[in-house]
Design an enzyme around this catalytic site. Structure first.
Site, PDB file in Angstrom:
ATOM      1  N   ASP A 230      -4.925   0.510   1.664  1.00 39.94           N
ATOM      2  CA  ASP A 230      -5.450  -0.844   1.462  1.00 39.94           C
ATOM      3  C   ASP A 230      -6.913  -0.823   1.035  1.00 39.94           C
ATOM      4  O   ASP A 230      -7.369  -1.732   0.337  1.00 39.94           O
ATOM      5  CB  ASP A 230      -5.256  -1.688   2.737  1.00 39.94           C
TER       6      ASP A 230
ATOM      7  N   SER B 224       0.822  -1.220   0.000  1.00 43.99           N
ATOM      8  CA  SER B 224       0.000   0.000   0.000  1.00 43.99           C
ATOM      9  C   SER B 224       0.854   1.269   0.000  1.00 43.99           C
ATOM     10  O   SER B 224       0.334   2.363  -0.214  1.00 43.99           O
ATOM     11  CB  SER B 224      -0.953   0.009   1.198  1.00 43.99           C
ATOM     12  N   HIS B 225       2.162   1.138   0.246  1.00 45.34           N
ATOM     13  CA  HIS B 225       3.008   2.333   0.285  1.00 45.34           C
ATOM     14  C   HIS B 225       4.280   2.205  -0.534  1.00 45.34           C
ATOM     15  O   HIS B 225       5.243   2.938  -0.326  1.00 45.34           O
ATOM     16  CB  HIS B 225       3.301   2.726   1.742  1.00 45.34           C
TER      17      HIS B 225
HETATM   18  P1  NDP Z   1      -0.901  -4.049   8.824  1.00 50.04           P
HETATM   19  O1  NDP Z   1      -2.161  -4.206   9.565  1.00 50.04           O
HETATM   20  O2  NDP Z   1      -0.722  -4.811   7.574  1.00 50.04           O
HETATM   21  O3  NDP Z   1       0.328  -4.418   9.768  1.00 50.04           O
HETATM   22  C1  NDP Z   1       0.523  -3.742  10.969  1.00 50.04           C
HETATM   23  C2  NDP Z   1       1.692  -4.345  11.731  1.00 50.04           C
HETATM   24  O4  NDP Z   1       1.315  -5.625  12.218  1.00 50.04           O
HETATM   25  C3  NDP Z   1       2.932  -4.560  10.886  1.00 50.04           C
HETATM   26  O5  NDP Z   1       4.054  -4.301  11.665  1.00 50.04           O
HETATM   27  C4  NDP Z   1       2.836  -6.036  10.507  1.00 50.04           C
HETATM   28  O6  NDP Z   1       4.108  -6.642  10.283  1.00 50.04           O
HETATM   29  C5  NDP Z   1       2.190  -6.623  11.722  1.00 50.04           C
HETATM   30  N1  NDP Z   1       1.362  -7.791  11.430  1.00 50.04           N
HETATM   31  C6  NDP Z   1       0.401  -7.891  10.490  1.00 50.04           C
HETATM   32  N2  NDP Z   1      -0.173  -9.111  10.559  1.00 50.04           N
HETATM   33  C7  NDP Z   1       0.435  -9.780  11.566  1.00 50.04           C
HETATM   34  C8  NDP Z   1       0.297 -11.082  12.121  1.00 50.04           C
HETATM   35  N3  NDP Z   1      -0.601 -11.948  11.676  1.00 50.04           N
HETATM   36  N4  NDP Z   1       1.116 -11.437  13.153  1.00 50.04           N
HETATM   37  C9  NDP Z   1       2.044 -10.555  13.631  1.00 50.04           C
HETATM   38  N5  NDP Z   1       2.229  -9.324  13.128  1.00 50.04           N
HETATM   39  C10 NDP Z   1       1.429  -8.936  12.119  1.00 50.04           C
HETATM   40  O7  NDP Z   1      -0.603  -2.508   8.506  1.00 50.04           O
HETATM   41  P2  NDP Z   1      -1.614  -1.280   8.427  1.00 50.04           P
HETATM   42  O8  NDP Z   1      -2.637  -1.603   7.423  1.00 50.04           O
HETATM   43  O9  NDP Z   1      -2.049  -0.891   9.769  1.00 50.04           O
HETATM   44  O10 NDP Z   1      -0.635  -0.139   7.853  1.00 50.04           O
HETATM   45  C11 NDP Z   1      -0.038  -0.319   6.580  1.00 50.04           C
HETATM   46  C12 NDP Z   1       0.932   0.783   6.311  1.00 50.04           C
HETATM   47  O11 NDP Z   1       0.265   1.998   6.064  1.00 50.04           O
HETATM   48  C13 NDP Z   1       1.939   1.098   7.423  1.00 50.04           C
HETATM   49  O12 NDP Z   1       3.248   1.013   6.883  1.00 50.04           O
HETATM   50  C14 NDP Z   1       1.637   2.518   7.817  1.00 50.04           C
HETATM   51  O13 NDP Z   1       2.762   3.303   8.210  1.00 50.04           O
HETATM   52  C15 NDP Z   1       1.058   3.055   6.544  1.00 50.04           C
HETATM   53  N6  NDP Z   1       0.244   4.245   6.794  1.00 50.04           N
HETATM   54  C16 NDP Z   1       0.781   5.466   6.544  1.00 50.04           C
HETATM   55  C17 NDP Z   1       0.061   6.610   6.831  1.00 50.04           C
HETATM   56  C18 NDP Z   1       0.652   7.963   6.651  1.00 50.04           C
HETATM   57  O14 NDP Z   1      -0.003   8.932   6.995  1.00 50.04           O
HETATM   58  N7  NDP Z   1       1.840   8.107   6.136  1.00 50.04           N
HETATM   59  C19 NDP Z   1      -1.306   6.532   7.360  1.00 50.04           C
HETATM   60  C20 NDP Z   1      -1.743   5.185   7.618  1.00 50.04           C
HETATM   61  C21 NDP Z   1      -1.000   4.090   7.320  1.00 50.04           C
HETATM   62  P3  NDP Z   1       4.646  -6.899   8.771  1.00 50.04           P
HETATM   63  O15 NDP Z   1       4.967  -5.543   8.237  1.00 50.04           O
HETATM   64  O16 NDP Z   1       5.820  -7.769   8.914  1.00 50.04           O
HETATM   65  O17 NDP Z   1       3.501  -7.552   8.031  1.00 50.04           O
HETATM   66  O1  PYC Z   2      -2.790   4.490   3.809  1.00 49.98           O
HETATM   67  O2  PYC Z   2      -3.959   5.560   5.316  1.00 49.98           O
HETATM   68  C1  PYC Z   2      -3.075   5.516   4.461  1.00 49.98           C
HETATM   69  C2  PYC Z   2      -2.280   6.727   4.218  1.00 49.98           C
HETATM   70  C3  PYC Z   2      -2.594   8.012   4.518  1.00 49.98           C
HETATM   71  C4  PYC Z   2      -1.539   8.797   4.098  1.00 49.98           C
HETATM   72  C5  PYC Z   2      -0.610   7.983   3.553  1.00 49.98           C
HETATM   73  N1  PYC Z   2      -1.073   6.719   3.660  1.00 49.98           N
END
Ligand code: NDP
Ligand code: PYC
Length: 345
Positions: free
Chosen positions: A196, A55-56
Site C-alpha cells: 500500500d 495491494s496483492h
Molecule cells: P487492511 O488494513 O486493509 O485490512 C486488515 C483487515 O482489517 C482485513 O481483514 C480487513 O477486511 C479489515 N478491515 C479493514 N478496515 C476495516 C474496517 N473499517 N472495519 C472492519 N474491518 C476492517 O490490510 P493490511 O494493509 O494490514 O494488509 C493488506 C494485505 O497485505 C493483507 O492481505 C496481507 O496478508 C498482505 N501482506 C502480505 C505480506 C506477505 O509477506 N505476504 C506482508 C504484509 C501484508 P477486508 O479485507 O474485508 O477489508
Molecule cells: O505488502 O508488506 C507487503 C508485502 C510484503 C511481502 C509481500 N507483501
C-alpha cells in the site's frame, strides 16, 4: 458471465475470473514455473484481484516476473512434505513459493487436524508475496478454524528501536459461522502493508500519520521517503511490535525459515519475494465441548451487529467477490495491457 472483457469505464474494463487465471498462468509459465506452480499462483493472485485486495492482486505480477527472471526463486520447486508428529507437518518449499508448499501439505494437515483436533504446518525455505487470507479461508469453508503467520523483509522499525528489523509480518485468521461466509481477518502488523505504500507512491498520495519514517528516522507522510531509505512502523506501537516479533518467532524460528533480516537478495537484481517461512495452525472445532462452534461464532456476529457494528473484517472482500461474480473483475485498461506484455516475456 461472458468470458470476453467488456468496457466498464473509460480507463477500466472487466475480465472474467477464469480468463484472468488463464492470463496469469501463462505469465508464470512463460517466466519459468512448472504448470502446477503456475496454476496455484495464478489462482491466488486472481482471487486477490477479484476480492479487491489491490495491494496483492495483479499489482504484484511485475514483481513475480522480475523475481523469477532473477533466479531468486525456483519456479519449478517440488515441495518436500514430512509427517513429523501426530499434530505436526513440516514442508521444505525448496526455495519455491509458499502456496504450492501449502497445497502439497494440505491433505495431510487436514487429516491430522481432524484426528488430533489440532495440527501445525511449518513451511520453510519459501517465498510468500501474496495476501494471507487465501491460505486460511478455505479451511473455514470446510468447518475448520485456521491461523497463519508469515514474515517478510526488513522494513519495519520495532517499537522503541532505531532501525528497521522486522518484516510487515501479517497475521490471518478464519473461522466458520453458521449463517454466512467465514469470519476472516488478514492484517499486516505494520501500520500499513508495504504494497500500500508502493501504491500511494505510485498515485502521488500521502500516507496516514504514524505510517513510517524517512531515512533520518523522522516521521513522514511521504511514501517515497519511506520506500527510499526510510521504514514503516508497527501498527499500535508496542502492541503491534510484539505481534510482529511473534510472527518472526513462529514463521521463521519455529519453521526453520529465515528471519526477515536474514536473507540477502543483492546478487539477484529484480528479486522482490521474501525468502522466509510460514506457520499455519488448524483446529477442528467439532472437538469443542458441548457447543456448536459455528453457532457460537454466529452469535458473536449477531451481538456485534446489535452493538452497532456495520462492517466485519472480510465483509468488503466478500462484497467485492460477489460483485465480481456478477459483473466480472474490474481492471484498469493500462494494467491489463501491462499483463499482456508480461506474457511475452
Ligand atoms: P487492511 O488494513 O486493509 O485490512 C486488515 C483487515 O482489517 C482485513 O481483514 C480487513 O477486511 C479489515 N478491515 C479493514 N478496515 C476495516 C474496517 N473499517 N472495519 C472492519 N474491518 C476492517 O490490510 P493490511 O494493509 O494490514 O494488509 C493488506 C494485505 O497485505 C493483507 O492481505 C496481507 O496478508 C498482505 N501482506 C502480505 C505480506 C506477505 O509477506 N505476504 C506482508 C504484509 C501484508 P477486508 O479485507 O474485508 O477489508
Ligand atoms: O505488502 O508488506 C507487503 C508485502 C510484503 C511481502 C509481500 N507483501
Amino acid at each position: 458471465m461472458s468470458a470476453t472483457p467488456v468496457i466498464a469505464a473509460s480507463d477500466s474494463q472487466t475480465i472474467a475470473f477464469p480468463e484472468l487465471v488463464t492470463l496469469l498462468k501463462q505469465i508464470f509459465l512463460n517466466h519459468g514455473t512448472s504448470p502446477d506452480v503456475a496454476a496455484v499462483m495464478a489462482n491466488n493472485c486472481a482471487s486477490a484481484q477479484r476480492d479487491g485486495a489491490q495491494s496483492h492482486g495483479v499489482f504484484r505480477m511485475p514483481g513475480y516476473v522480475s523475481t523469477l527472471d532473477s533466479g531468486w526463486v525456483d519456479g519449478k520447486a517440488v515441495p518436500i512434505v514430512e509427517d513429523v508428529a501426530s499434530g505436526f507437518v513440516r514442508v521444505d518449499a525448496c526455495n519455491g513459493f509458499a502456496q504450492p508448499a501449502l497445497a502439497a501439505a494440505r491433505p495431510l494437515l487436514v487429516e491430522k487436524a481432524r484426528s488430533a483436533g489440532i495440527a501445525v504446518l511449518a513451511i520453510r525455505n519459501s517465498h510468500h508475496f501474496a495476501a494471507l487470507w487465501p491460505d486460511v479461508e478455505p479451511f473455514a469453508d470446510e468447518g475448520l478454524v485456521a491461523l497463519s503467520v508469515v514474515n517478510s523483509m526488513t522494513c519495519v522499525v520495532p517499537h522503541g528501536a532505531d532501525r528497521p528489523l522486522f518484516g510487515t509480518n501479517p497475521i490471518a485468521f478464519a473461522a466458520p459461522r453458521a449463517d454466512g461466509p467465514p469470519i476472516v481477518f488478514d492484517l499486516a502488523t505494520s501500520a500499513i502493508a508495504h504494497g500500500d505504500v508502493q501504491i500511494a507512491a505510485r498515485k502521488g498520495e500521502r500516507v496516514p500519520p504514524g505510517t513510517g519514517v524517512d531515512s533520518l528516522g523522522q516521521p513522514t507522510l511521504d511514501p517515497r521517503a519511506i520506500l527510499e531509505g526510510g521504514a514503516l512502523l508497527p501498527f499500535g506501537g508496542h502492541k503491534g511490535s510484539a505481534l510482529s516479533m511473534m510472527v518472526e518467532l513462529l514463521a521463521a524460528a519455529l519453521t526453520g525459515g529465515n528471519f526477515s533480516f536474514e536473507f540477502d537478495w543483492s546478487n539477484h537484481p529484480g528479486a522482490k519475494t521474501p525468502w522466509t517461512g510460514q506457520l499455519l495452525i488448524v483446529i477442528d472445532p467439532s472437538k469443542t465441548a458441548g457447543q456448536n462452534f459455528a453457532e457460537r461464532s454466529q452469535e458473536l456476529v449477531r451481538q456485534m451487529h446489535a452493538a452497532g457494528l456495520r462492517r466485519l473484517p472480510g465483509d468488503r472482500r466478500h462484497r467485492a467477490r460477489a460483485r465480481a461474480e456478477e459483473e466480472g473483475i474490474v481492471i484498469e485498461v493500462a494494467e491489463l495491457a501491462r499483463l499482456r506484455r508480461l506474457v511475452q516475456g
